[in-house]
Design a protein around this motif. Structure first.
Motif, PDB file in Angstrom:
ATOM      1  N   THR A 192     -18.790  88.805 -48.453  1.00 59.77           N
ATOM      2  CA  THR A 192     -20.139  88.142 -49.207  1.00 59.77           C
ATOM      3  C   THR A 192     -20.519  86.759 -48.376  1.00 59.77           C
ATOM      4  N   GLY A 193     -21.905  86.666 -48.713  1.00 59.58           N
ATOM      5  CA  GLY A 193     -22.015  85.342 -47.985  1.00 59.58           C
ATOM      6  C   GLY A 193     -21.965  85.203 -46.534  1.00 59.58           C
ATOM      7  N   LYS A 194     -21.826  86.106 -45.685  1.00 62.50           N
ATOM      8  CA  LYS A 194     -21.586  86.105 -44.457  1.00 62.50           C
ATOM      9  C   LYS A 194     -22.730  86.777 -43.558  1.00 62.50           C
ATOM     10  N   ASN A 195     -23.176  86.189 -42.302  1.00 59.91           N
ATOM     11  CA  ASN A 195     -24.342  86.675 -41.761  1.00 59.91           C
ATOM     12  C   ASN A 195     -23.794  86.576 -40.124  1.00 59.91           C
ATOM     13  N   SER A 196     -24.177  87.793 -39.492  1.00 60.77           N
ATOM     14  CA  SER A 196     -23.985  87.850 -38.174  1.00 60.77           C
ATOM     15  C   SER A 196     -25.120  88.038 -37.412  1.00 60.77           C
ATOM     16  N   VAL A 197     -25.568  87.026 -36.335  1.00 58.95           N
ATOM     17  CA  VAL A 197     -26.840  87.145 -35.681  1.00 58.95           C
ATOM     18  C   VAL A 197     -26.571  87.274 -34.223  1.00 58.95           C
ATOM     19  N   PRO A 198     -26.986  88.335 -33.736  1.00 61.15           N
ATOM     20  CA  PRO A 198     -26.670  88.627 -32.189  1.00 61.15           C
ATOM     21  C   PRO A 198     -27.487  87.817 -31.508  1.00 61.15           C
ATOM     22  N   ILE A 199     -26.962  87.304 -30.237  1.00 61.17           N
ATOM     23  CA  ILE A 199     -27.496  86.355 -29.290  1.00 61.17           C
ATOM     24  C   ILE A 199     -28.848  86.598 -28.859  1.00 61.17           C
ATOM     25  N   GLN A 200     -29.007  88.263 -28.666  1.00 63.32           N
ATOM     26  CA  GLN A 200     -30.407  88.611 -28.222  1.00 63.32           C
ATOM     27  C   GLN A 200     -31.484  88.389 -29.145  1.00 63.32           C
ATOM     28  N   GLU A 246     -20.901  83.641 -36.086  1.00 65.72           N
ATOM     29  CA  GLU A 246     -20.821  84.202 -37.690  1.00 65.72           C
ATOM     30  C   GLU A 246     -20.883  83.188 -38.400  1.00 65.72           C
ATOM     31  N   LEU A 247     -21.644  83.284 -39.367  1.00 64.11           N
ATOM     32  CA  LEU A 247     -21.868  82.251 -40.064  1.00 64.11           C
ATOM     33  C   LEU A 247     -21.089  82.811 -41.740  1.00 64.11           C
ATOM     34  N   TYR A 248     -20.183  82.000 -42.141  1.00 60.07           N
ATOM     35  CA  TYR A 248     -19.470  82.273 -43.395  1.00 60.07           C
ATOM     36  C   TYR A 248     -20.049  81.415 -44.373  1.00 60.07           C
ATOM     37  N   LYS A 249     -20.623  81.686 -45.707  1.00 55.27           N
ATOM     38  CA  LYS A 249     -21.084  80.751 -46.611  1.00 55.27           C
ATOM     39  C   LYS A 249     -20.496  81.142 -47.921  1.00 55.27           C
ATOM     40  N   GLY A 250     -19.837  82.156 -47.963  1.00 58.72           N
ATOM     41  CA  GLY A 250     -19.319  82.496 -49.256  1.00 58.72           C
ATOM     42  C   GLY A 250     -17.696  82.983 -49.355  1.00 58.72           C
ATOM     43  N   ASN A 251     -17.241  84.100 -48.974  1.00 57.06           N
ATOM     44  CA  ASN A 251     -15.945  84.620 -48.955  1.00 57.06           C
ATOM     45  C   ASN A 251     -15.316  84.381 -47.611  1.00 57.06           C
ATOM     46  N   MET A 252     -14.728  83.088 -47.592  1.00 50.44           N
ATOM     47  CA  MET A 252     -14.128  82.576 -46.198  1.00 50.44           C
ATOM     48  C   MET A 252     -12.762  83.060 -46.129  1.00 50.44           C
ATOM     49  N   SER A 270     -18.197  74.039 -47.096  1.00 54.71           N
ATOM     50  CA  SER A 270     -19.577  74.810 -47.404  1.00 54.71           C
ATOM     51  C   SER A 270     -19.666  75.912 -46.719  1.00 54.71           C
ATOM     52  N   SER A 271     -19.372  76.006 -45.270  1.00 52.68           N
ATOM     53  CA  SER A 271     -19.555  77.220 -44.370  1.00 52.68           C
ATOM     54  C   SER A 271     -18.433  76.993 -43.176  1.00 52.68           C
ATOM     55  N   LEU A 272     -18.466  77.974 -42.429  1.00 50.98           N
ATOM     56  CA  LEU A 272     -17.810  78.090 -41.133  1.00 50.98           C
ATOM     57  C   LEU A 272     -19.077  78.885 -40.160  1.00 50.98           C
ATOM     58  N   ILE A 273     -19.094  78.148 -39.138  1.00 48.01           N
ATOM     59  CA  ILE A 273     -19.812  78.596 -38.040  1.00 48.01           C
ATOM     60  C   ILE A 273     -19.122  78.800 -36.796  1.00 48.01           C
ATOM     61  N   ASP A 274     -18.783  80.128 -36.724  1.00 46.49           N
ATOM     62  CA  ASP A 274     -17.885  80.633 -35.747  1.00 46.49           C
ATOM     63  C   ASP A 274     -18.392  81.265 -34.565  1.00 46.49           C
ATOM     64  N   VAL A 275     -18.335  79.952 -33.346  1.00 45.27           N
ATOM     65  CA  VAL A 275     -19.079  80.634 -32.156  1.00 45.27           C
ATOM     66  C   VAL A 275     -17.977  81.009 -31.208  1.00 45.27           C
ATOM     67  N   SER A 276     -18.479  82.152 -30.327  1.00 42.80           N
ATOM     68  CA  SER A 276     -17.513  82.587 -29.476  1.00 42.80           C
ATOM     69  C   SER A 276     -18.034  82.443 -27.888  1.00 42.80           C
ATOM     70  N   LEU A 277     -17.598  82.018 -27.047  1.00 40.80           N
ATOM     71  CA  LEU A 277     -18.169  82.017 -25.886  1.00 40.80           C
ATOM     72  C   LEU A 277     -17.869  83.365 -25.083  1.00 40.80           C
ATOM     73  N   LYS A 278     -18.695  83.667 -24.270  1.00 41.08           N
ATOM     74  CA  LYS A 278     -18.926  85.110 -23.600  1.00 41.08           C
ATOM     75  C   LYS A 278     -17.635  84.962 -22.409  1.00 41.08           C
ATOM     76  N   GLU A 279     -17.259  86.272 -22.315  1.00 42.01           N
ATOM     77  CA  GLU A 279     -16.472  86.527 -21.132  1.00 42.01           C
ATOM     78  C   GLU A 279     -17.117  86.972 -19.929  1.00 42.01           C
ATOM     79  N   GLY A 280     -16.529  86.730 -18.754  1.00 42.06           N
ATOM     80  CA  GLY A 280     -17.199  87.203 -17.505  1.00 42.06           C
ATOM     81  C   GLY A 280     -16.998  88.853 -17.452  1.00 42.06           C
ATOM     82  N   ASN A 281     -17.676  89.486 -16.721  1.00 38.22           N
ATOM     83  CA  ASN A 281     -17.456  91.032 -16.133  1.00 38.22           C
ATOM     84  C   ASN A 281     -16.450  90.892 -15.192  1.00 38.22           C
TER      85      ASN A 281
END
Length: 795
Positions: free
Chosen positions: A128-136, A211-217, A226-237
Motif C-alpha cells: 500500500t502507498g507504493k508507486n512505480s513510475v517508469p523512466i519512459q 519506486e516510491l514507498y509512502k505507506g507499507n515500507m 515519511s517515504s523511501l525514494i529508491d532509485v536504481s542506476l541503469k546497467e549497460g548492455n
C-alpha cells in the motif's frame, strides 16, 4: 499492539516455513532481453502455452524462474509494446540460462506501458502507498526548461506535495522534506537537488527505475519517517556500445553503455552539464558577464557476472553546483556517492545481497571583501553496510539481515579572511552509529488472504569526539546559562537510544479485479534538519539525535481499496491514512541555527499528526494514457512554546491537491503530453501590523504561527514530441517542444513587506526625489509562459 504479541505473531509466521524437500523442483531459468539494445526487460510475462494463469514475471534484471512441466513444451514470453515470442523448451535447456530476445512492436500503438509490473500487480501485491513510475513515462511529462526531472514527476502522484514553484522538495503524507530517504543503488543522497531545488540530481537517461514507498515500507528499510525514494542506476548492455543524450535549453547530457571486457561485464557512464553561465558571457552588462551559474553531474556503473551464482556491481555519482557573483561571492555544494553490491544465488530459492556505500555532502561559501571577507564551509557523510538474506518458496517469502550506519557531521567553520572584521566561528563535530537488524515474511494464508509481517530494531549511539553542554535547570534555552561542558573522546558513548519498528500488512482479494489492503508501520528517525525554510536550502543544518534532541517516532495506519477495469486497462485506488509523530522538532521564533554550537537552545519539540485520503484513476493501455489524482490531507503540529501551545499547520499543509497527467500517441512519429496541477496555497504567517524601532517601521507578527495562506496554486504544462522512424537506423533522434505554465499564471514565490516609493516597486530612494512613501506588500513570482526545446538522440 504490544511488543510481546507482535513477536508471537512473527514467530508463528516464520514457523510456518516449509522444510526443504530432498527432491528439488526442476526450474527453467532465463532472462528476457530487448533485441535492439540488449537491455533487460523487467515485468515480462512468462508462461507455458495453454496455462497463462500459472505464469511468472521477470524481475528488474529481466531474469525469471518457472517450474518445469512435461517437456518438450512451448514457453510463451510477452511484454507490452513488444512482439510475443514462443520458445520450444527441451531437456538441454534445463542446465543453462535461456536467453530470450524480444523485438519492439513499432506498429502497436494501443499498448503504451505506464508501469513495468504485471498488469494486475496493484490488485495482487501486499503493498500500500507504493508507486512505480517508469523512466519512459517520466520522460514524456512536460518539463521546466525542457529538463526532464524525476522528483518533480513524483510530485504528480497522490499524497506527494511540493514546497512551491519550480522546486523538487517533496512532502509526503504530512512529513517534512528531510523525512524522505532518497537513495541511489542503496546509498543515501543528502541534497538531491540542483539550482536551489529547481532540478533533481538524477539524470533520467542513467536510471533504470524509481519506486516510491509512502505507506507499507519493508522492514529492510528505515531511518526516515515519511517515504523511501529508491532509485536504481541503469546497467549497460553486454552486446554493443549504445548511447543516448539530449541538447536542451539550459543543459546537455550524454550516456554511453556497453560491454566492458566481455559479455559478462558491462559499464554505463552518464554526464550532464548546464551552460547557463555560457549565456551570461554574452551579456552587455559587465557585472552580469562576470557571474557564474552552473551545475554538473556524473554517474557510472560497472557490473560483473562471476560464474552462474555471483554478481558484483560498483556505482558512483558525483554532482556539483556553483553560483558566483562578480568574483566577490561564491556558493557551491557537492554530492559524492559510491556503492558496491555483491549478489549471490546461494541456491535455487535462497539469495544473499551485501551492499556497502559512502555518501558525502559538502557546501562552502566564499565572500571576497577587504573588511568583511570570510570562508564558510561544512561537510557531512554517512557510511554503511547492509546484508540481506532472502528465501522465496511457494506461497512464502522470507528475508532477514542487518544494516549498520556511521554518521560523521564535521564542524561548521567560519574562517575570516586576512584583515577581516568578521569573528571566526567553529562548532564541535557530531558523530553517530546506528545498528539495525531486521526480519520479515509474507505468505498466502488462503487463496484470497495474504499477510506480511516485519520487525526492525535500531540501536543508536551518539559518539565522540564531541561536547555535551550542561544548562542551569537542566533544560536548554536562549536564556539558559551554560554551567558546564563535558568533552568525550573519539568513539566514546555520549547518548544511547533504541527502538523497535514493527510492520504489518494484510491483503484480501475479493476477485481478480478487486482487493482491499491495510497496513501499520512504525519508524524512527535519528537525523533531521533544523531550518527556518521548508523549501530545502544547500546550507540547511542537519543535526543528530543527542542528549537534548530525541529521535522522532512515527506510527502510520493505512487502508486502501484497489479496483481494475476492462482487462486492467484502467485502475482505480482509494487510500486513507492516519499518522502520528512524537518528538517532532521546530524552531523558536527568531531562531538562529547556522553557526551556533548550542543548537539545542533554538529547538523545541512536541507532537504532530496528519491524515488524508488519496484518489488515483489511471489508464495504462491505449493511445491515450495517464492518471488523475486527488488528495485531501491535513498536517498539524503541537509544540509548547510555539503558537502559544496550540495546534498549528506546518507550511506544507495543503488540504486540496489535484493533478492530471495525459500522454497521447498520434502516430509512430508524433506524441503529446499535458499536465495540470491545482493545490491549496501554502500556510504562512503575515504581519498583523507595524511598530516603530530606531526610526524604522518593522512588521508586527501574531503569536500564532501559519494562520494565513498564499493564494491557491495552479498551472498547466504541455509538450509535443516528434521522432524519426525507428526502422533499421543506427541514429534515432527526436525533438521535444514544451511550454511550462501554458496560460501564464503568476503563482507567488514569496511576499516581501517593505517601503514602496512613488507607488513604484522598482524605485529606490537613490533613484531621485521621493514624492511618496508607504508600507506595502510586494509579490515575487518566478515563471509565467516559459517555452523550451530539446533535441534527444540515441545511437
Amino acid at each position: 499492539m504490544s511488543k510481546a504479541i507482535f513477536f508471537k505473531i512473527l514467530i508463528l509466521l516464520i514457523s510456518l516455513l516449509p522444510l526443504r524437500s530432498i527432491a528439488q523442483e526442476q526450474l527453467i531459468k532465463g532472462v528476457v532481453i530487448d533485441v535492439d539494445n540488449s537491455f533487460p526487460l523487467p515485468g515480462a510475462n512468462i508462461y507455458w502455452e495453454g496455462n497463462k494463469t500459472a505464469g511468472v514475471v521477470s524481475n528488474l534484471e529481466g531474469e525469471f524462474e518457472i517450474s518445469v512441466v512435461d517437456i518438450p513444451a512451448n514457453l510463451t514470453i510477452s511484454f507490452v509494446g513488444y512482439q510475443t515470442s514462443v520458445r520450444s523448451i527441451t531437456e538441454k535447456d534445463l542446465n543453462k540460462t535461456v536467453k530470450i530476445f524480444l523485438r519492439p512492436d513499432e506498429l502497436s500503438l494501443d499498448e503504451v506501458l505506464i508501469q513495468e509490473l504485471r498488469p494486475d500487480q496493484n490488485i495482487r501485491s501486499l503493498e500500500t502507498g507504493k508507486n512505480s513510475v517508469p523512466i519512459q513515462t517520466i520522460k514524456n511529462i512536460p518539463a521546466l526548461f525542457g529538463e526532464v526531472d524525476l522528483l518533480r514527476s513524483l510530485q504528480l502522484l497522490p499524497g506527494v506535495q511540493t514546497a512551491g514553484e519550480g522546486t523538487t522538495g517533496l512532502f509526503v503524507r504530512g512529513g517534512s522534506a528531510d523525512q524522505n530517504l532518497v537513495q541511489i543503488d542503496g546509498a543515501p543522497v543528502y541534497n538531491p537537488s540542483h539550482f536551489f531545488g529547481f532540478f533533481s540530481v538524477f539524470n533520467p537517461d542513467a536510471l533504470s527505475g524509481v519506486e516510491l514507498y509512502k505507506g507499507n515500507m519493508p522492514a529492510s528499510f528505515g531511518g526516515r519517517l515519511s517515504s523511501l525514494i529508491d532509485v536504481s542506476l541503469k546497467e549497460g548492455n553486454n552486446q554493443q556500445i549504445h548511447g543516448e543524450g539530449g541538447i536542451g535549453t539550459i543543459s546537455s547530457r550524454l550516456t554511453i553503455d556497453g560491454p566492458l571486457f566481455s559479455e559478462n561485464s558491462t559499464f554505463i557512464v552518464s554526464g550532464r552539464r548546464t551552460y547557463a553561465d555560457v549565456f551570461l558571457g554574452f551579456a552587455r552588462d559587465e557585472e552580469i558577464r562576470n557571474n557564474k551559474l552552473n551545475f554538473h553531474d556524473l554517474s557510472g556503473k560497472a557490473v560483473f557476472r562471476i560464474g552462474d551464482r555471483d554478481r558484483l556491481s560498483v556505482s558512483t555519482y558525483q554532482g556539483r553546483d556553483f553560483l558566483g557573483l562578480d568574483d566577490q561571492f561564491g556558493l557551491g555544494w557537492t554530492n559524492w556517492v559510491s556503492a558496491a553490491t555483491w549478489s549471490r544465488n546461494i541456491s535455487d530459492d535462497t539469495f544473499f545481497d551485501l551492499n556497502a556505500y559512502h555518501s558525502r555532502y559538502r557546501y562552502s561559501i566564499d565572500f571576497d571583501d577587504p573588511e568583511n571577507g570570510f570562508e564558510w564551509g561544512n561537510n557531512l557523510s554517512e557510511s554503511g553496510v547492509k546484508g540481506t538474506w532472502q528465501v522465496n518458496r511457494k506461497g512464502i517469502n522470507t528475508y532477514w539481515g542487518f544494516h549498520s550506519q556511521y554518521y560523521r557531521f564535521a564542524p561548521i567553520e567560519l574562517i575570516p579572511a586576512p584583515g577581516s572584521n568578521i569573528q571566526g566561528i567553529s562548532t564541535n563535530s557530531k558523530n553517530g552509529l546506528l545498528n539495525n537488524i531486521f526480519a520479515g515474511t509474507s505468505l498466502d494464508i488462503t487463496s484470497k488472504l495474504s499477510v506480511e509481517a516485519g520487525l526492525r530494531w535500531g540501536l543508536y549511539n551518539q559518539l565522540g569526539n564531541g561536547v555535551k553542554y550542561e544548562y542551569e535547570g537542566g533544560i536548554p534555552g536562549p536564556e539558559a546559562e551554560v554551567i558546564d561542558s563535558v568533552r568525550y573522546d573519539r568513539f566514546q558513548n555520549i547518548q544511547f537510544y533504541q527502538g523497535l519498528e514493527p510492520r504489518l500488512a494484510f491483503r484480501y482479494l475479493f476477485n481478480d479485479k478487486f482487493s482491499i489492503k491495510s497496513a501499520y508501520n512504525r519508524n524512527f528517525q535519528y537525523v533531521q534538519i533544523a531550518s527556518n525554510s521548508s523549501a530545502g536550502l544547500p546550507i540547511d543544518r542537519w543535526i543528530l539525535a543527542d542528549s537534548y534532541v530525541n529521535p522522532i517516532r512515527s506510527d502510520q495506519f493505512s487502508l486502501g481499496f484497489f479496483r481494475n477495469f476492462e482487462e486492467n486497462k484502467w485502475e482505480l485506488s482509494v487510500e486513507g491514512y492516519y499518522k502520528t509523530l512524537e518528538g517532532i522538532i521546530d524552531l523558536r521564533n527568531g531562531a538562529q541555527v547556522l553557526f551556533t554550537d548550542n543548537v539545542e537552545t533554538e529547538i523545541l519539540s512536541g507532537r504532530g499528526w496528519s491524515y488524508g485520503v488519496e484518489f488515483l484513476l489511471r489508464k495504462n493501455i491505449g493511445k491515450t494514457t495517464g492518471w488523475l489524482a486527488y488528495t485531501w490531507s491535513r498536517a498539524w503540529r503541537e509544540i509548547e512554546g510555539i503558537s502559544q501551545g496550540q495546534a498549528y499547520n506546518p507550511r506544507f499543509d495543503r488540504p486540496h491537491d489535484v493533478t492530471l497527467v495525459l500522454n497521447h500517441e498520434f502516430s509512430p512519429k508524433w506524441s503529446a503530453g499535458l499536465t495540470f496541477i491545482y493545490t491549496t496555497g501554502q500556510a504562512v504567517t503575515f504581519p498583523i501590523g507595524t511598530y516603530l524601532a530606531d526610526n524604522q517601521q518593522l512588521p508586527l507578527f501574531s503569536p500564532f504561527r501559519n494562520e494565513d495562506r498564499f493564494p491557491d496554486y495552479h498551472r498547466m504544462d504541455a509538450s509535443v514530441t516528434w521522432k524519426n522512424s525507428n526502422k533499421g537506423k543506427r541514429w534515432r533522434g527526436s525533438w521535444n517542444f514544451s511550454i511550462y505554465n501554458l496560460y501564464g499564471r503568476k503563482n507567488p514565490f514569496a511576499y516581501e513587506f517593505r517601503e514602496i516609493y512613488n507607488d513604484d516597486i522598482t524605485v529606490s530612494p537613490s533613484d531621485g526625489p521621493v514624492e511618496s512613501s508607504r508600507r506595502g506588500i510586494v509579490m515575487t513570482y518566478l515563471f509565467t509562459f516559459l517555452p523550451s526545446i530539446t533535441y534527444n538522440f540515441q545511437f
